[in-house]
Design a protein around this motif. Structure first.
Motif, mmCIF file in Angstrom:
data_model
loop_
_atom_site.group_PDB
_atom_site.id
_atom_site.type_symbol
_atom_site.label_atom_id
_atom_site.label_comp_id
_atom_site.label_asym_id
_atom_site.label_seq_id
_atom_site.Cartn_x
_atom_site.Cartn_y
_atom_site.Cartn_z
ATOM 1 N N MET A 23 0.943 -1.190 0.079
ATOM 2 C CA MET A 23 0.125 -0.015 0.041
ATOM 3 C C MET A 23 0.746 1.283 0.047
ATOM 4 S SD MET A 23 -2.766 1.365 2.683
ATOM 5 C CE MET A 23 -3.896 -0.194 2.507
ATOM 6 N N GLU A 24 0.616 2.269 -0.977
ATOM 7 C CA GLU A 24 1.458 3.348 -0.734
ATOM 8 C C GLU A 24 0.537 4.572 -0.533
ATOM 9 O OE1 GLU A 24 4.143 3.904 -4.504
ATOM 10 O OE2 GLU A 24 3.573 2.078 -5.107
ATOM 11 N N LEU A 25 1.155 5.344 0.418
ATOM 12 C CA LEU A 25 0.802 6.492 0.979
ATOM 13 C C LEU A 25 1.600 7.512 1.045
ATOM 14 C CD1 LEU A 25 -0.917 5.119 4.330
ATOM 15 C CD2 LEU A 25 -2.081 5.651 2.322
ATOM 16 N N SER A 26 1.244 8.933 0.860
ATOM 17 C CA SER A 26 2.181 9.840 0.998
ATOM 18 C C SER A 26 1.966 10.727 2.171
ATOM 19 C CB SER A 26 1.989 10.941 -0.195
ATOM 20 O OG SER A 26 0.752 11.432 -0.124
ATOM 21 N N SER A 27 3.140 11.299 2.873
ATOM 22 C CA SER A 27 2.966 12.058 3.956
ATOM 23 C C SER A 27 4.210 13.152 3.773
ATOM 24 C CB SER A 27 3.128 11.127 5.168
ATOM 25 O OG SER A 27 2.962 11.703 6.415
ATOM 26 N N LEU A 28 4.433 13.810 4.918
ATOM 27 C CA LEU A 28 5.395 15.058 5.096
ATOM 28 C C LEU A 28 6.391 14.691 6.333
ATOM 29 C CD1 LEU A 28 3.712 18.294 6.756
ATOM 30 C CD2 LEU A 28 2.864 15.868 7.025
ATOM 31 N N GLU A 29 7.449 15.570 6.288
ATOM 32 C CA GLU A 29 8.126 15.847 7.266
ATOM 33 C C GLU A 29 7.459 16.585 8.421
ATOM 34 O OE1 GLU A 29 11.245 14.079 7.711
ATOM 35 O OE2 GLU A 29 11.053 13.349 5.545
ATOM 36 N N TRP A 30 7.014 15.787 9.600
ATOM 37 C CA TRP A 30 6.224 16.623 10.745
ATOM 38 C C TRP A 30 6.491 15.905 11.886
ATOM 39 C CZ3 TRP A 30 0.541 16.049 12.605
ATOM 40 C CH2 TRP A 30 0.529 17.242 13.182
ATOM 41 N N PRO A 31 7.829 15.917 12.421
ATOM 42 C CA PRO A 31 8.292 15.204 13.619
ATOM 43 C C PRO A 31 7.412 15.595 14.933
ATOM 44 C CG PRO A 31 10.029 16.856 12.717
ATOM 45 C CD PRO A 31 8.909 16.893 11.765
ATOM 46 N N PRO A 32 7.171 14.699 15.737
ATOM 47 C CA PRO A 32 7.569 13.356 15.743
ATOM 48 C C PRO A 32 6.593 12.494 15.377
ATOM 49 C CG PRO A 32 6.571 14.133 17.876
ATOM 50 C CD PRO A 32 6.518 15.368 16.710
ATOM 51 N N TYR A 33 5.587 12.965 14.220
ATOM 52 C CA TYR A 33 4.588 11.947 14.011
ATOM 53 C C TYR A 33 5.011 11.228 12.617
ATOM 54 C CZ TYR A 33 1.348 14.422 17.124
ATOM 55 O OH TYR A 33 0.738 15.055 18.346
ATOM 56 N N SER A 34 5.784 11.901 11.746
ATOM 57 C CA SER A 34 6.180 11.365 10.408
ATOM 58 C C SER A 34 7.312 12.013 10.050
ATOM 59 C CB SER A 34 5.141 11.419 9.349
ATOM 60 O OG SER A 34 4.837 12.916 9.283
ATOM 61 N N GLY A 35 8.268 11.205 9.376
ATOM 62 C CA GLY A 35 9.461 11.614 8.664
ATOM 63 C C GLY A 35 10.310 10.498 8.183
ATOM 64 N N LEU A 59 3.585 -1.522 3.561
ATOM 65 C CA LEU A 59 3.319 -0.116 3.568
ATOM 66 C C LEU A 59 4.687 0.703 2.919
ATOM 67 C CD1 LEU A 59 1.731 2.234 3.698
ATOM 68 C CD2 LEU A 59 2.533 2.441 5.922
ATOM 69 N N LEU A 60 4.674 1.413 1.910
ATOM 70 C CA LEU A 60 5.676 2.378 1.577
ATOM 71 C C LEU A 60 4.993 3.737 1.604
ATOM 72 C CD1 LEU A 60 8.061 2.916 -0.217
ATOM 73 C CD2 LEU A 60 6.812 2.596 -2.281
ATOM 74 N N ILE A 61 5.809 4.577 2.447
ATOM 75 C CA ILE A 61 5.293 5.822 2.544
ATOM 76 C C ILE A 61 6.294 6.830 1.644
ATOM 77 C CG2 ILE A 61 4.842 7.745 4.101
ATOM 78 C CD1 ILE A 61 4.607 5.540 6.229
ATOM 79 N N HIS A 62 5.814 7.825 0.848
ATOM 80 C CA HIS A 62 6.490 8.702 0.264
ATOM 81 C C HIS A 62 6.461 10.007 0.999
ATOM 82 C CE1 HIS A 62 6.458 6.180 -3.616
ATOM 83 N NE2 HIS A 62 5.125 5.906 -3.179
#
Length: 244
Positions: A23-35, A59-62
């Motif tokens: 499953m591919e999702l996109s996200s952002l650099e938002w520490p500490p939640y995602s990065g 899972l693959l996160i871009h």
């Protein structure tokens, strides 16, 4: 700069590197939640990996700039959604179950008393926001109609530095994001006594994965929700190893 270039090059690799069936999702650099370079890619990313592991789904996160992360979910067929998004009563997303709660408030200078009974009272202050971010619905509405004048920046970290140097009176920020930058950034760590998180919150929204409306998005949403429920059940029973 080298880190940003490396990340960009990794994201541009051909899809041969994508785990089969991921499953591919996109996200952002938002520490500490995602990065991309955070331990376990951040707390929200880790939860999503755990949940999908219960479904035997990789899972693959871009990780991309926020506006691009949102756009990718609607323009790149292999990406079925993005996160985190605050819940809203709209038809722009197929919302997953909650993946967390964000305490949205104001970072303030310790030497300035920022008080308000209603949000309109904040019009007297210089308030920083991050470009492209949602904040609190009522706050955003007052910005949109011109009642509140805000100063946009590229990141939460930059807004906090502006506070330290007296260029802002307050900045809209998630509490955990503020704590992260106050501990991680050397300049902010040295200026910890100059800033505080105001006790009066602007909002406390739940966070979700926004899946793209359509059959693929709905199937992905249902699969993730099943995984999230299994993780919650496992945690409730005291088994913390689910999905690892």
């Amino acid at each position: 700069m080298r880190t940003a270039k490396l990340r960009a090059s990794l994201l541009s690799l051909p899809l041969l590197c994508t785990p089969a069936g991921a499953m591919e999702l996109s996200s952002l650099e938002w520490p500490p939640y995602s990065g991309a370079e955070l331990p376990e890619q951040g707390s929200l990313s880790h939860l999503l990996h755990q949940a999908l592991a219960t479904q035997n789904e990789p899972l693959l996160i871009h990780f991309q700039p926020w506006s691009r992360a949102i756009r990718s979910a609607t323009t790149e067929p292999e990406i079925v959604g993005y996160f985190p998004r605050y819940f809203a009563n709209d038809n722009l997303c197929l919302y997953s179950d909650s993946i967390g709660t964000s305490r949205v408030g104001l970072a303030v200078r310790s030497d300035i008393s920022v008080r308000w009974d209603k949000l309109e009272d904040l019009a007297q202050y210089r308030i920083g926001v991050v470009r492209g971010y949602r904040n609190a619905p009522e706050f955003d509405a007052l910005v949109a109609d011109g009642t509140l004048k805000v100063k946009e920046a590229a990141s939460d970290e930059l807004n906090l530095l502006k506070l330290v140097y007296g260029r802002l009176d307050a900045a809209v920020i998630d509490e955990q994001v503020m704590h992260y930058w106050m501990a991680d950034d050397p300049q902010l760590r040295q200026s910890a006594d100059k800033l505080a998180f105001a006790p009066q919150l602007l909002a406390e929204p739940t966070m979700h994965v926004c899946f793209t409306p359509g059959e693929a998005g709905e199937q992905a949403r249902l699969q993730l929700n099943r995984g999230l429920q299994q993780v919650a059940q496992s945690q409730a029973s005291g088994n913390g190893n689910v999905g690892r």
